[in-house]
Design a protein around this motif. Sequence first.
Motif, PDB file in Angstrom:
ATOM      1  N   ARG A 139       0.628  -1.161  -0.276  1.00 55.31           N
ATOM      2  CA  ARG A 139       0.114   0.362   0.264  1.00 55.31           C
ATOM      3  C   ARG A 139       1.013   1.258   0.164  1.00 55.31           C
ATOM      4  N   THR A 140       2.286   1.576   0.758  1.00 57.01           N
ATOM      5  CA  THR A 140       3.366   2.572   0.805  1.00 57.01           C
ATOM      6  C   THR A 140       3.991   2.069  -0.321  1.00 57.01           C
ATOM      7  N   ASP A 141       3.941   2.415  -0.896  1.00 52.39           N
ATOM      8  CA  ASP A 141       5.152   2.159  -2.196  1.00 52.39           C
ATOM      9  C   ASP A 141       6.336   2.496  -2.331  1.00 52.39           C
ATOM     10  N   PRO A 142       7.767   2.038  -1.636  1.00 49.02           N
ATOM     11  CA  PRO A 142       8.552   2.211  -1.937  1.00 49.02           C
ATOM     12  C   PRO A 142       9.329   3.285  -2.860  1.00 49.02           C
ATOM     13  N   GLY A 143       8.619   2.854  -3.967  1.00 43.56           N
ATOM     14  CA  GLY A 143       9.295   2.905  -5.466  1.00 43.56           C
ATOM     15  C   GLY A 143      10.163   2.408  -5.943  1.00 43.56           C
ATOM     16  N   VAL A 144      11.081   1.546  -5.780  1.00 44.14           N
ATOM     17  CA  VAL A 144      11.089  -0.041  -6.314  1.00 44.14           C
ATOM     18  C   VAL A 144      10.738  -1.003  -6.725  1.00 44.14           C
ATOM     19  N   PRO A 145      10.738  -2.261  -7.606  1.00 49.38           N
ATOM     20  CA  PRO A 145      10.215  -3.372  -7.128  1.00 49.38           C
ATOM     21  C   PRO A 145      10.069  -3.762  -5.883  1.00 49.38           C
ATOM     22  N   CYS A 146       9.089  -4.664  -5.662  1.00 51.18           N
ATOM     23  CA  CYS A 146       9.587  -5.963  -4.279  1.00 51.18           C
ATOM     24  C   CYS A 146       8.741  -7.006  -4.938  1.00 51.18           C
ATOM     25  N   TRP A 147       9.462  -8.132  -3.841  1.00 52.46           N
ATOM     26  CA  TRP A 147       9.472  -9.085  -4.365  1.00 52.46           C
ATOM     27  C   TRP A 147       9.413  -9.701  -2.957  1.00 52.46           C
ATOM     28  N   ALA A 148       8.722 -11.169  -2.681  1.00 56.41           N
ATOM     29  CA  ALA A 148       8.456 -12.275  -1.470  1.00 56.41           C
ATOM     30  C   ALA A 148       8.484 -13.598  -1.696  1.00 56.41           C
ATOM     31  N   SER A 149       9.213 -14.419  -1.263  1.00 56.60           N
ATOM     32  CA  SER A 149       9.515 -15.728  -1.288  1.00 56.60           C
ATOM     33  C   SER A 149       8.305 -16.377  -1.049  1.00 56.60           C
ATOM     34  N   SER A 150       7.377 -16.135  -0.304  1.00 55.71           N
ATOM     35  CA  SER A 150       5.819 -16.885  -0.160  1.00 55.71           C
ATOM     36  C   SER A 150       4.926 -15.662   0.360  1.00 55.71           C
ATOM     37  N   ARG A 151       3.708 -16.094   0.519  1.00 59.76           N
ATOM     38  CA  ARG A 151       2.962 -15.503   0.811  1.00 59.76           C
ATOM     39  C   ARG A 151       2.741 -15.276   2.306  1.00 59.76           C
ATOM     40  N   TYR A 152       1.853 -14.530   3.601  1.00 58.68           N
ATOM     41  CA  TYR A 152       2.389 -14.476   4.521  1.00 58.68           C
ATOM     42  C   TYR A 152       1.243 -15.595   5.193  1.00 58.68           C
ATOM     43  N   ARG A 153       1.975 -16.870   5.299  1.00 60.21           N
ATOM     44  CA  ARG A 153       0.886 -17.911   5.746  1.00 60.21           C
ATOM     45  C   ARG A 153       1.707 -19.512   5.358  1.00 60.21           C
ATOM     46  N   GLY A 154       0.811 -20.475   6.395  1.00 56.70           N
ATOM     47  CA  GLY A 154       1.422 -22.106   5.950  1.00 56.70           C
ATOM     48  C   GLY A 154       2.934 -21.709   6.206  1.00 56.70           C
ATOM     49  N   PRO A 155       3.550 -22.571   5.905  1.00 53.18           N
ATOM     50  CA  PRO A 155       5.301 -22.493   7.052  1.00 53.18           C
ATOM     51  C   PRO A 155       6.061 -21.355   6.787  1.00 53.18           C
ATOM     52  N   ALA A 156       5.806 -20.704   6.145  1.00 53.36           N
ATOM     53  CA  ALA A 156       6.749 -19.174   5.773  1.00 53.36           C
ATOM     54  C   ALA A 156       6.243 -18.606   7.214  1.00 53.36           C
ATOM     55  N   ARG A 157       5.255 -17.683   7.225  1.00 52.29           N
ATOM     56  CA  ARG A 157       4.621 -17.837   8.717  1.00 52.29           C
ATOM     57  C   ARG A 157       5.153 -17.977   9.850  1.00 52.29           C
ATOM     58  N   GLN A 158       4.639 -19.552   9.257  1.00 54.47           N
ATOM     59  CA  GLN A 158       4.984 -20.010  11.048  1.00 54.47           C
ATOM     60  C   GLN A 158       6.692 -19.863  11.019  1.00 54.47           C
TER      61      GLN A 158
END
Length: 210
Positions: free
Chosen positions: A41-60
């Motif tokens: 929502r707040t754009d830092p002005g550079v591309p943003c990437w993630a390994s996973s969504r905030y759920r499942g094993p990544a979140r835990q």
Amino acid sequence: MRTLLDLVVPSECGGCRRPGTRWCPECARSLSGPPIRVYPRTDPGVPCWASSRYRGPARQAVLAAKERGRRDLARPLGLALAAGLAELRAPGRPLILVPSPSRRAAARRRGGDPVSRCALVAAQSLHGCQVLSCLRVWWGVRDSAGLSARERDRNLRGRVSAAPMPVRTMNAQVVLVDDVLTTGATVNACARALTATGLCLDGVFVTCAV
């Protein structure tokens, strides 16, 4: 020694809590996909990437590393970070990882900074990569849990600073790394602080994004 330790404190997977292993193959596969492009929502002005969504094993795993003292999870999370960065890396350029800063009280409570530990693991597995822990959070910053996007931005504005960058970083691909991306207020504040030193930030990479 590991067997004796497991008798006292049984090991369990940091992603699914399966007994007998610290990080199971299924949870490892859940973080092995291609990087996900995210738009905070707040754009830092550079591309943003993630390994996973905030759920499942990544979140835990992120929660276990931050709140339950699972320092051993720095390796699998760091290797997942490295795999994602390898796909996005600019050919022929050195890579600089800048960990998002933690409040000192939080770092003391957690026995160190989980984001920095993951960044160091990632850098060790990527040729020509280094970690620059140059960002600092000043006094007055509250825990961001429960704050709205506007409150998060107000909470951090003017309270994140960066040390001057060494000359050797000027031609590098610079990536800000963090564990969780929510509204984007934190990465935006970090991006502003880095830009104020004259550094060109190329992107943001996180373990998981809300």
